[in-house]
Design an enzyme around this catalytic site. Structure first.
Site, PDB file in Angstrom:
ATOM      1  N   LYS A 111     -42.120  16.523 -14.311  1.00 16.72           N
ATOM      2  CA  LYS A 111     -41.053  16.493 -15.315  1.00 16.72           C
ATOM      3  C   LYS A 111     -39.765  17.125 -14.792  1.00 16.72           C
ATOM      4  O   LYS A 111     -38.670  16.649 -15.083  1.00 16.72           O
ATOM      5  CB  LYS A 111     -41.507  17.223 -16.593  1.00 16.72           C
ATOM      6  CG  LYS A 111     -42.496  16.438 -17.435  1.00 16.72           C
ATOM      7  CD  LYS A 111     -42.743  17.135 -18.758  1.00 16.72           C
ATOM      8  CE  LYS A 111     -43.640  16.284 -19.662  1.00 16.72           C
ATOM      9  NZ  LYS A 111     -43.850  16.911 -20.982  1.00 16.72           N
ATOM     10  N   LYS A 194     -44.475   3.525 -16.812  1.00 17.64           N
ATOM     11  CA  LYS A 194     -45.216   3.725 -18.052  1.00 17.64           C
ATOM     12  C   LYS A 194     -44.313   3.474 -19.259  1.00 17.64           C
ATOM     13  O   LYS A 194     -43.137   3.851 -19.250  1.00 17.64           O
ATOM     14  CB  LYS A 194     -45.765   5.158 -18.088  1.00 17.64           C
ATOM     15  CG  LYS A 194     -46.798   5.425 -19.163  1.00 17.64           C
ATOM     16  CD  LYS A 194     -47.368   6.831 -18.997  1.00 17.64           C
ATOM     17  CE  LYS A 194     -48.385   7.142 -20.081  1.00 17.64           C
ATOM     18  NZ  LYS A 194     -48.906   8.522 -19.946  1.00 17.64           N
ATOM     19  N   LYS A 197     -41.341   6.474 -25.033  1.00 13.77           N
ATOM     20  CA  LYS A 197     -40.416   6.516 -26.167  1.00 13.77           C
ATOM     21  C   LYS A 197     -39.060   7.086 -25.775  1.00 13.77           C
ATOM     22  O   LYS A 197     -38.114   7.022 -26.555  1.00 13.77           O
ATOM     23  CB  LYS A 197     -41.022   7.310 -27.326  1.00 13.77           C
ATOM     24  CG  LYS A 197     -41.459   8.721 -27.015  1.00 13.77           C
ATOM     25  CD  LYS A 197     -42.233   9.307 -28.202  1.00 13.77           C
ATOM     26  CE  LYS A 197     -42.784  10.686 -27.888  1.00 13.77           C
ATOM     27  NZ  LYS A 197     -43.612  11.229 -28.985  1.00 13.77           N
TER      28      LYS A 197
END
Length: 331
Positions: A111, A194, A197
């Site tokens: 991340k 992937k 959202k």
């Protein structure tokens, strides 16, 4: 009855990958476990969130979970920040967990990327808060994907070290529940990424609030290749977009990719996308319709979360108060 704890971040509108990877599984687990489902808004702010959007997404997420089949009367549904036990136990675990353990967490590295020095300390230590989320309820099982297995192992390391440091047998070891056929759903615009959202393009994902027309349009626009569908799933290895659409069909129809291809081998993507649209609309559009209805009654959603938080606190407060007593805090 064994107890499950599971959380989902209210940092955007859940999409098809969230449904197939987590939410559908949650609904099925309700028959066999005592379930505690949590909107982890404290985890969400490890990356900056617009306050109004966070409140909006928390209510939308609540409506979606109810619409998808979460039973908030038989089980517990609440937002994390409403139960102070999470933060209190999280701080204790910050002091139990070791830096070396956190340094091994691959998800932080993924991340944060190369810009890790500019990310929040919360993002770095959030596996400790995740451990607190679980152990505040002495949960016996946690449904996790492959990307969260490492954090659950850390939870058990923290529980074991706490017990050792304070010479008690207080926190249990927690078992993972990994869905045997969890589908990895990829972007409709790029089959190597992937579905997310947070993707800037709404065309890359099917959101659980999409109506039938929006779903149909997104599937029609989904990236494909010029070749017809093969007879065997093994022939999709180098065709990521085709593999993704077949995987979505298989997951929603609860059949294998090979069974999908038996029905549709030799077809171009025009007819296959029409068949896929029907499958997706039947599964997702009713959730969107019920979500829209529930969002018209904000008071009901707030009351559902309030009741859930009260029930969660009833379980967590004695456990965390005892943990505080064990470490030497005065009450």
């Amino acid at each position: 009855m064994q107890r499950i704890f599971s959380g989902i971040q209210p940092s955007g509108v859940p999409q098809l990958g969230n449904y197939l990877g987590a939410i559908r599984n949650w609904v099925n687990l309700q028959a066999d476990y005592e379930c505690i489902f949590c909107l982890v808004d404290m985890h969400a702010i490890t990356v900056w969130q617009d306050p109004e959007k966070l409140r909006e997404h928390t209510l939308t997420q609540t409506a979606i979970l109810l619409a998808a089949g979460i039973d908030a009367d038989k089980h517990i549904l609440f937002n994390q920040s409403a139960v102070s036990a999470h933060a209190r136990l999280g701080w204790i675990f910050n002091c139990v967990s070791r830096l070396g353990w956190l340094n091994r967490m691959t998800q932080f590295k993924d991340k944060a990327g190369k810009d890790r020095e500019n990310h929040s300390a919360g993002l770095y230590v959030y596996p400790n808060l995740m451990a607190a989320d679980i152990l505040a309820y002495k949960a016996t099982h946690v449904p996790v994907g492959e990307d969260q297995k490492q954090h659950l192992e850390l939870t058990n390391d923290i529980a074991q070290k706490f017990n050792h440091d304070y010479k008690v047998d207080f926190f249990p070891q927690v078992k993972s529940l990994i869905p045997p056929t969890a589908a990895r759903i990829m972007s409709l615009r790029d089959g190597t990424k992937k579905m997310s959202k947070s993707d800037p393009s709404a065309q890359s994902r099917i959101e659980l609030t999409d109506d039938a027309d929006a779903i149909a349009l997104k599937i029609r626009r989904a990236k494909t290749d010029p070749n017809p569908l093969p007879e065997n799933a093994s022939d999709l290895v180098d065709r990521p977009e085709a593999k993704n659409l077949v995987s979505i069909y298989a997951a929603l129809a609860d059949i294998s990719a090979d069974e999908v291809l038996k029905k549709h081998a030799g077809q171009g993507f025009g007819p296959f996308k029409a068949a896929l649209t029907e499958i997706v609309v039947n599964a997702i559009a009713p959730i969107g319709q019920e979500t829209t209805r529930l969002l018209q009654d904000e008071a009901y959603l707030l009351e559902t979360l309030r009741k859930g938080a009260h029930r969660a606190q009833t379980i967590a407060e004695p456990i965390v108060s005892e943990a505080e007593k064990l470490v030497g805090f005065l009450k």
